[in-house]
Design a protein around this motif. Structure first.
Motif, mmCIF file in Angstrom:
data_model
loop_
_atom_site.group_PDB
_atom_site.id
_atom_site.type_symbol
_atom_site.label_atom_id
_atom_site.label_comp_id
_atom_site.label_asym_id
_atom_site.label_seq_id
_atom_site.Cartn_x
_atom_site.Cartn_y
_atom_site.Cartn_z
ATOM 1 N N LEU A 172 0.816 -1.220 0.000
ATOM 2 C CA LEU A 172 0.000 0.000 0.000
ATOM 3 C C LEU A 172 0.849 1.269 0.000
ATOM 4 O O LEU A 172 0.326 2.369 -0.218
ATOM 5 C CB LEU A 172 -0.907 0.027 1.242
ATOM 6 N N LEU A 173 2.152 1.120 0.240
ATOM 7 C CA LEU A 173 2.997 2.291 0.459
ATOM 8 C C LEU A 173 3.048 3.210 -0.763
ATOM 9 O O LEU A 173 2.928 4.429 -0.630
ATOM 10 C CB LEU A 173 4.414 1.847 0.830
ATOM 11 N N ARG A 174 3.201 2.641 -1.959
ATOM 12 C CA ARG A 174 3.328 3.490 -3.148
ATOM 13 C C ARG A 174 2.049 4.300 -3.383
ATOM 14 O O ARG A 174 2.105 5.501 -3.691
ATOM 15 C CB ARG A 174 3.650 2.637 -4.374
ATOM 16 N N GLY A 175 0.897 3.657 -3.248
ATOM 17 C CA GLY A 175 -0.363 4.369 -3.423
ATOM 18 C C GLY A 175 -0.533 5.491 -2.415
ATOM 19 O O GLY A 175 -1.019 6.589 -2.753
ATOM 20 N N TYR A 176 -0.113 5.227 -1.175
ATOM 21 C CA TYR A 176 -0.186 6.256 -0.138
ATOM 22 C C TYR A 176 0.736 7.423 -0.468
ATOM 23 O O TYR A 176 0.325 8.591 -0.404
ATOM 24 C CB TYR A 176 0.193 5.649 1.214
ATOM 25 N N LEU A 177 1.975 7.133 -0.850
ATOM 26 C CA LEU A 177 2.924 8.203 -1.160
ATOM 27 C C LEU A 177 2.526 8.971 -2.421
ATOM 28 O O LEU A 177 2.770 10.184 -2.518
ATOM 29 C CB LEU A 177 4.330 7.636 -1.297
ATOM 30 N N ASP A 178 1.901 8.292 -3.379
ATOM 31 C CA ASP A 178 1.385 8.996 -4.558
ATOM 32 C C ASP A 178 0.313 10.000 -4.151
ATOM 33 O O ASP A 178 0.268 11.130 -4.667
ATOM 34 C CB ASP A 178 0.805 8.004 -5.571
ATOM 35 N N GLU A 179 -0.546 9.590 -3.239
ATOM 36 C CA GLU A 179 -1.598 10.502 -2.767
ATOM 37 C C GLU A 179 -0.997 11.670 -1.993
ATOM 38 O O GLU A 179 -1.444 12.813 -2.123
ATOM 39 C CB GLU A 179 -2.617 9.752 -1.909
ATOM 40 N N VAL A 180 0.023 11.380 -1.182
ATOM 41 C CA VAL A 180 0.726 12.459 -0.468
ATOM 42 C C VAL A 180 1.252 13.480 -1.474
ATOM 43 O O VAL A 180 1.040 14.694 -1.327
ATOM 44 C CB VAL A 180 1.891 11.901 0.370
ATOM 45 N N SER A 181 1.924 13.005 -2.507
ATOM 46 C CA SER A 181 2.514 13.900 -3.511
ATOM 47 C C SER A 181 1.446 14.741 -4.198
ATOM 48 O O SER A 181 1.618 15.950 -4.397
ATOM 49 C CB SER A 181 3.286 13.089 -4.550
ATOM 50 N N ASN A 182 0.330 14.107 -4.576
ATOM 51 C CA ASN A 182 -0.733 14.838 -5.276
ATOM 52 C C ASN A 182 -1.336 15.930 -4.411
ATOM 53 O O ASN A 182 -1.588 17.050 -4.884
ATOM 54 C CB ASN A 182 -1.824 13.866 -5.725
ATOM 55 N N ILE A 183 -1.560 15.642 -3.139
ATOM 56 C CA ILE A 183 -2.155 16.634 -2.244
ATOM 57 C C ILE A 183 -1.189 17.779 -1.986
ATOM 58 O O ILE A 183 -1.574 18.955 -1.992
ATOM 59 C CB ILE A 183 -2.591 15.967 -0.917
#
Length: 225
Positions: A173-184
């Motif tokens: 799940l880490l990549r999806g979480y970090l992608d969301e962090v970056s987008n926000i």
């Protein structure tokens, strides 16, 4: 804006207003007095949370619990100078500190990778049979709980057990979480957040060099077993 300030953009609204002991457990939040099934998908279910504050308290208490576990894993014990090569247990503790910190960071954002038991799911499945007859019943296992609509909605996604156990699934799940962090962070007007985004990019590039986030669980298994 520091990296810490950028990370606060991810926090669930109202999180810092939560006080008191860690009383909001998964068992308590999923009681029928607090949640009601509102929709069902291919591999997830959405629940309406009667009092949004309750779900915010849940994620605040969970984040606090896992952050404490992370700090305790790092700070307890030290290398034994009489045995200079005795580093395996230090590395294992370092791994668990990282494992618990990811759990904590996700919960600050309103995500929880957690195990739901048959008892947790009993009332949800009862709701499915009443409101969505013919829908597939949920089985016990690991789920990703996501807080949405300001805490009024809780989406429960059953995670693929073929990936592996508790550790492998969390790291997946880490990549999806970090992608969301970056987008926000990038959607925020302040350009300072780009420092965090660059750090995330460099981190993922490093991890990909070792085979991706599953590498963390691989290192832990090699050290442990």
């Amino acid at each position: 804006m520091s990296i810490a300030d950028s990370m606060r953009l991810l926090w669930v609204g109202g999180l810092t207003d939560c006080t008191g002991s860690r009383s909001w457990t998964t068992d308590k939040l999923l009681q029928p007095a607090n949640t009601t099934v509102t929709s069902v998908g291919a591999n997830d279910v959405s629940l309406y949370v009667g009092n949004a504050k309750h779900s915010i308290q849940y994620f605040a208490h969970e984040a606090d619990r896992f952050a404490s576990a992370s700090f305790e894993s790092l700070l307890t014990g030290a290398k034994n100078m009489a045995y200079p090569r005795s580093t395996a247990w230090l590395l294992i503790r370092g791994y668990y500190a990282a494992f618990f910190s990811v759990h904590a960071l996700m919960r600050l954002h309103g995500w929880a990778c957690t195990r739901l038991t048959s008892a947790n799911l009993k009332e949800i499945n009862n709701g499915l049979s009443i409101f969505f007859p013919g829908s597939e019943r949920l089985g016990a296992g690991l789920y990703l709980l996501k807080s949405e609509s300001g805490g009024r909605e809780l989406r429960c996604q059953h995670l693929d057990s073929s990936i592996g156990g508790t550790h492998e699934i969390l790291w997946s799940l880490l990549r999806g979480y970090l992608d969301e962090v970056s987008n926000i962070v990038l959607a925020n007007p302040s350009p300072d957040g780009q420092v965090l985004v660059v750090a995330i990019y460099d981190f993922l590039k490093l991890v990909d060099g070792y085979g991706g986030p599953k590498w963390f669980a691989t290192v832990r298994n090699r050290l442990n077993y």
